[in-house]
Scaffold this motif. Structure first.
Motif, short mmCIF file in Angstrom:
data_model
loop_
_atom_site.label_atom_id
_atom_site.label_comp_id
_atom_site.label_asym_id
_atom_site.label_seq_id
_atom_site.Cartn_x
_atom_site.Cartn_y
_atom_site.Cartn_z
N LEU A 51 0.64 6.65 -27.60
CA LEU A 51 0.66 7.16 -29.18
C LEU A 51 -0.43 8.33 -29.31
CD1 LEU A 51 0.69 3.59 -30.77
CD2 LEU A 51 2.58 5.24 -30.42
N ARG A 52 -1.39 8.30 -28.50
CA ARG A 52 -2.55 9.34 -28.60
C ARG A 52 -2.42 10.39 -27.67
NH1 ARG A 52 -7.23 5.33 -28.31
NH2 ARG A 52 -6.54 3.76 -29.79
N SER A 53 -1.51 10.63 -26.92
CA SER A 53 -1.23 11.61 -25.99
C SER A 53 -1.20 13.02 -26.75
CB SER A 53 0.01 11.46 -24.92
OG SER A 53 0.11 12.48 -24.22
N ARG A 54 -1.71 13.89 -25.92
CA ARG A 54 -1.47 15.32 -26.74
C ARG A 54 -0.22 15.98 -26.10
NH1 ARG A 54 -6.57 18.23 -24.71
NH2 ARG A 54 -6.45 16.77 -23.33
N LEU A 55 0.04 15.32 -24.88
CA LEU A 55 1.27 15.97 -24.25
C LEU A 55 2.48 15.06 -24.88
CD1 LEU A 55 0.32 16.17 -20.62
CD2 LEU A 55 0.42 18.10 -22.22
#
Length: 103
Positions: free
Chosen positions: A15-19
């Motif tokens: 959910l918090r991945s920048r990719l």
């Protein structure tokens, strides 16, 4: 590199991945999942730094499998900015997964 995801690290890894994230819902007993293993490994290597490749064992993470109504394994879901944007299941051609990740 593939990341094993559970309920404990799902928020951080997916959910918090920048990719963008390609999640494979799988089971260790699943023959079709085993058939996809080399393709998933290749994608994790080829897209390292561009797409995060994660795996969720439906038997270990029943809550996540239930949240996404996973009835068939393998099921692949692509997330962007914490939101699922595409999904497909079964034995898939590598190009299908590439197209899912790139859209």
């Amino acid at each position: 590199m593939k990341v094993r995801v559970t309920g404990k690290n799902y928020s951080q890894e997916v959910l918090r991945s920048r990719l963008p994230v390609l999640v494979e819902f799988f089971a260790v007993w699943c023959a079709k999942c085993a058939m996809m293993a080399d393709i998933v490994d290749d994608l994790a290597e080829e897209y390292d730094g561009l797409v995060k490749v994660c795996q969720i064992d439906i038997d270990e993470s029943v809550d996540l499998a239930s949240e996404f109504d996973i009835e068939i394994v393998p099921t692949f879901v692509v997330f962007r900015n914490g939101k699922p944007v595409s999904a497909a299941n079964g034995v898939l051609d590598k190009q299908v997964l590439v197209e899912m990740m790139e859209t």
